[in-house]
Design a protein around this motif. Structure first.
Motif, short mmCIF file in Angstrom:
data_model
loop_
_atom_site.label_atom_id
_atom_site.label_comp_id
_atom_site.label_asym_id
_atom_site.label_seq_id
_atom_site.Cartn_x
_atom_site.Cartn_y
_atom_site.Cartn_z
N LYS A 1 0.84 -1.19 0.00
CA LYS A 1 0.00 0.00 0.00
C LYS A 1 0.88 1.25 0.00
N ALA A 2 1.95 1.20 0.81
CA ALA A 2 2.85 2.36 0.90
C ALA A 2 3.54 2.60 -0.44
N GLU A 3 3.97 1.53 -1.09
CA GLU A 3 4.65 1.66 -2.38
C GLU A 3 3.71 2.28 -3.42
N LYS A 4 2.49 1.78 -3.44
CA LYS A 4 1.50 2.32 -4.40
C LYS A 4 1.20 3.78 -4.08
N ALA A 5 1.10 4.09 -2.78
CA ALA A 5 0.78 5.47 -2.37
C ALA A 5 1.89 6.42 -2.79
N ALA A 6 3.14 6.01 -2.56
CA ALA A 6 4.28 6.87 -2.94
C ALA A 6 4.27 7.13 -4.44
N LYS A 7 4.00 6.06 -5.20
CA LYS A 7 3.95 6.21 -6.67
C LYS A 7 2.80 7.12 -7.07
N SER A 8 1.65 6.92 -6.42
CA SER A 8 0.45 7.66 -6.83
C SER A 8 0.61 9.17 -6.64
N VAL A 9 1.45 9.58 -5.70
CA VAL A 9 1.64 11.03 -5.52
C VAL A 9 2.92 11.52 -6.21
N GLY A 10 3.54 10.63 -6.97
CA GLY A 10 4.67 11.02 -7.80
C GLY A 10 5.99 11.21 -7.06
N MET A 11 6.18 10.49 -5.95
CA MET A 11 7.46 10.62 -5.23
C MET A 11 8.55 9.89 -6.01
N ALA A 12 9.69 10.56 -6.20
CA ALA A 12 10.79 9.94 -6.94
C ALA A 12 11.48 8.90 -6.06
N LYS A 13 11.83 7.76 -6.67
CA LYS A 13 12.36 6.62 -5.92
C LYS A 13 13.53 6.96 -5.00
N GLU A 14 14.39 7.86 -5.48
CA GLU A 14 15.59 8.16 -4.68
C GLU A 14 15.27 8.99 -3.43
N ASN A 15 14.02 9.47 -3.33
CA ASN A 15 13.68 10.32 -2.19
C ASN A 15 13.00 9.59 -1.03
N TYR A 16 12.76 8.30 -1.19
CA TYR A 16 12.10 7.60 -0.08
C TYR A 16 12.52 6.13 0.03
N THR A 17 12.33 5.60 1.24
CA THR A 17 12.54 4.18 1.50
C THR A 17 11.34 3.73 2.32
N ILE A 18 10.81 2.54 2.01
CA ILE A 18 9.70 2.05 2.83
C ILE A 18 10.26 0.98 3.78
N MET A 19 9.90 1.10 5.04
CA MET A 19 10.31 0.09 6.02
C MET A 19 9.10 -0.36 6.80
N HIS A 20 9.04 -1.67 7.06
CA HIS A 20 7.85 -2.20 7.73
C HIS A 20 7.81 -1.82 9.21
N LEU A 21 6.64 -1.33 9.64
CA LEU A 21 6.42 -1.03 11.06
C LEU A 21 4.94 -1.22 11.37
N ASP A 22 4.67 -2.13 12.30
CA ASP A 22 3.30 -2.25 12.82
C ASP A 22 3.33 -1.80 14.27
N LEU A 23 2.76 -0.63 14.50
CA LEU A 23 2.81 -0.05 15.86
C LEU A 23 1.96 -0.83 16.86
N ALA A 24 1.11 -1.72 16.35
CA ALA A 24 0.26 -2.51 17.25
C ALA A 24 0.98 -3.78 17.70
N SER A 25 2.29 -3.85 17.46
CA SER A 25 3.09 -4.98 17.92
C SER A 25 4.44 -4.46 18.41
#
Ligand code: NDP
Ligand code: PMR
Length: 399
Positions: A123-147
């Motif tokens: 979902k995060a990857e799709k969201a970043a793409k959908s708003v046009g974020m350039a690949k070199e400007n972000y990294t997605i890392m998994h975090l579930d705050l409910a654990s």
């Protein structure tokens, strides 16, 4: 002032109380109004009454205002450092709403690398793409705050990445206004407080050393708060109101078994649990400030970004609420702000050289200028902040 506000509230609020005492009406309420009887006409008359009262200036005394100006951290200070590298910012819950808009705004500036800390990688990857974020400007890392395991794993992974940490934004949240029964995090804490407060508290504590080590000129830890947790405002007086009481439920672990799932020890109420969690967020920011600002130079801040009535936060609300809430906020309370504009506000708190004052709860006026806002009595209670900190430490095994 709270009493004054309550007296001025639309008739909807007394109806809400009736609903709360009925067992199964939660999912048929809208804006605190029971839909079963007087339904839309009641809501519309409440809304119109609110509009009349707001435009007559009746609530002007309830609106909090600027208390001081901020010391300036001039652009020259930042630019003076020839070696100024890209800042590195972690944003929790950056897969939608405010978090995504902030990530986009910071990424677009070219001055930031955004670590999107999200529970749903795809979902995060799709969201970043959908708003046009350039690949070199972000990294997605998994975090579930409910654990808590996931929080610890995230911190390990981040440390191993070798990236510096300059700014941490605790933004993610869940809101369960229609839930009849509590749900729980992996460790058995009520979900809203467990995610919005306890998960973020552990994350911030474990990442504090990383921030201390950063050589960035302005290091910041930002915890998103809200007007609805502040009972010195009209919005904060919409029932159910935030109230942490004597923290007996929190002390017991919010597990809903041998103790209440609510911080104050009362019956479960999803909307109240969310508002209570926001009070914890704002108290935690101030306690961080008192304990660490002087020694670390880190700026601790919270904010109310405005009413972003279109975000996923309201996904569990009934469809009619989701339909009417944005026009209500746009045309009646005039508290509405778009996701894009709210993202720019939070991005300001992350990177604006003039917002370096620590211990501040930022808000914006009609012209979108930031000001230091006043928190409610409970949300600025020093003793309560210390207690929330200490009890939370115990629950998380930090003390
Ligand atoms: P959204 O629902 O759009 O965003 C919330 C984010 O939190 C989502 O990305 C969601 O992930 C993430 N999240 C939820 N649970 C977890 C979890 N267990 N672990 C990791 N991430 C999680 O709502 P908003 O953008 O409106 O909310 C953002 C912040 O703004 C919140 O702190 C909220 O309290 C605050 N706020 C919002 C206001 C508004 O009017 N909307 C007003 C005042 C404050 P996923 O995408 O996977 O669901
Ligand atoms: Mg509220 C100036 C008035 C104002 C503002 C700025 C908000 C913001 N709200 C205001 C007034 C009112 N609201 C009034 C008069 C009513 C009764 C008709 C009302 C109702 C209402 C409901 C039922 N408002 C709500 C709800 C929610 O479910 C939202 C909530 O509490 O989420 C926790 C909400 C909100 N109103 C706001 C804001 C910012 C919210 C959402 C979010 C939040 O704190 O994150």
């Amino acid at each position: 002032m709270a009493l004054q506000a309550a007296a001025l509230l639309p008739s909807a609020f007394s109806i809400h109380k009736e609903v709360k005492s009925g067992a199964s009406l939660k999912d048929s309420t809208l804006f605190g109004v029971s839909l079963s009887d007087h339904a839309k006409s009641d809501f519309i008359s409440s809304a119109l009454k609110t509009k009349r009262e707001l435009s007559s200036g009746k609530f002007s005394t309830l609106q909090t205002k600027a208390v001081a100006t901020t010391p300036t951290f001039t652009q020259a200070t930042v630019q003076g450092k020839k070696t100024l590298r890209k800042g590195s910012v972690i944003i929790t819950g950056a897969s939608s709403g405010l978090g995504l808009a902030t990530a986009k705004s910071l990424a677009e500036s070219g001055k930031w690398h955004v670590i999107m800390a999200c529970r749903d990688f795809l979902k995060a990857e799709k969201a970043a793409k959908s708003v046009g974020m350039a690949k070199e400007n972000y990294t997605i890392m998994h975090l579930d705050l409910a654990s808590l395991d996931s929080v610890r794993q995230f911190v390990d992974n981040f440390k191993r990445s070798g990236r510096p940490l300059d700014v941490l934004v605790c933004n993610a949240a869940v809101y369960q206004p229609t839930a009849k029964e509590p749900s729980f995090t992996a460790e058995g804490f009520e979900l809203s407080v467990g995610t919005n407060h306890l998960g973020h508290f552990l994350l911030s504590r474990l990442l504090l050393d990383e921030m201390k080590q950063s050589d960035y000129p302005s290091k910041r830890l930002i915890i998103v708060g809200s007007i609805t947790g502040n009972t010195n405002t009209l919005a904060g007086n919409v029932p159910p109101k935030a109230n942490l009481g004597d923290l007996r439920g929190l002390q017991g672990g919010l597990n809903g078994l041998n103790t209440s799932s609510m911080i104050d020890g009362g019956d479960f109420d999803g909307a109240k649990a969310y508002k209570d969690s926001k009070v914890c967020n704002m108290l935690t920011m101030q306690e961080f400030h008192r304990r660490y600002h002087e020694d670390t130079g880190i700026t601790f801040a919270s904010l109310y970004p405005g009413c972003i009535a279109t975000t996923g936060l309201f996904r569990e609300h009934i469809p009619l609420f989701r339909l009417l809430f944005p026009p209500f906020q746009k045309f009646i309370t005039k508290g509405y702000v778009s996701e894009e504009d709210a993202g720019k506000r939070l991005a300001q708190v992350v990177s604006d050289p003039s917002l370096t004052k620590s211990g501040v709860y930022w808000s914006w006026n009609k012209d979108s200028a930031s000001f230091e806002n006043q928190l409610s009595e409970e949300a600025s209670d020093v003793e309560k902040a210390r207690k929330v900190w200490e009890v939370s430490e115990k629950l998380l095994g930090l003390s």
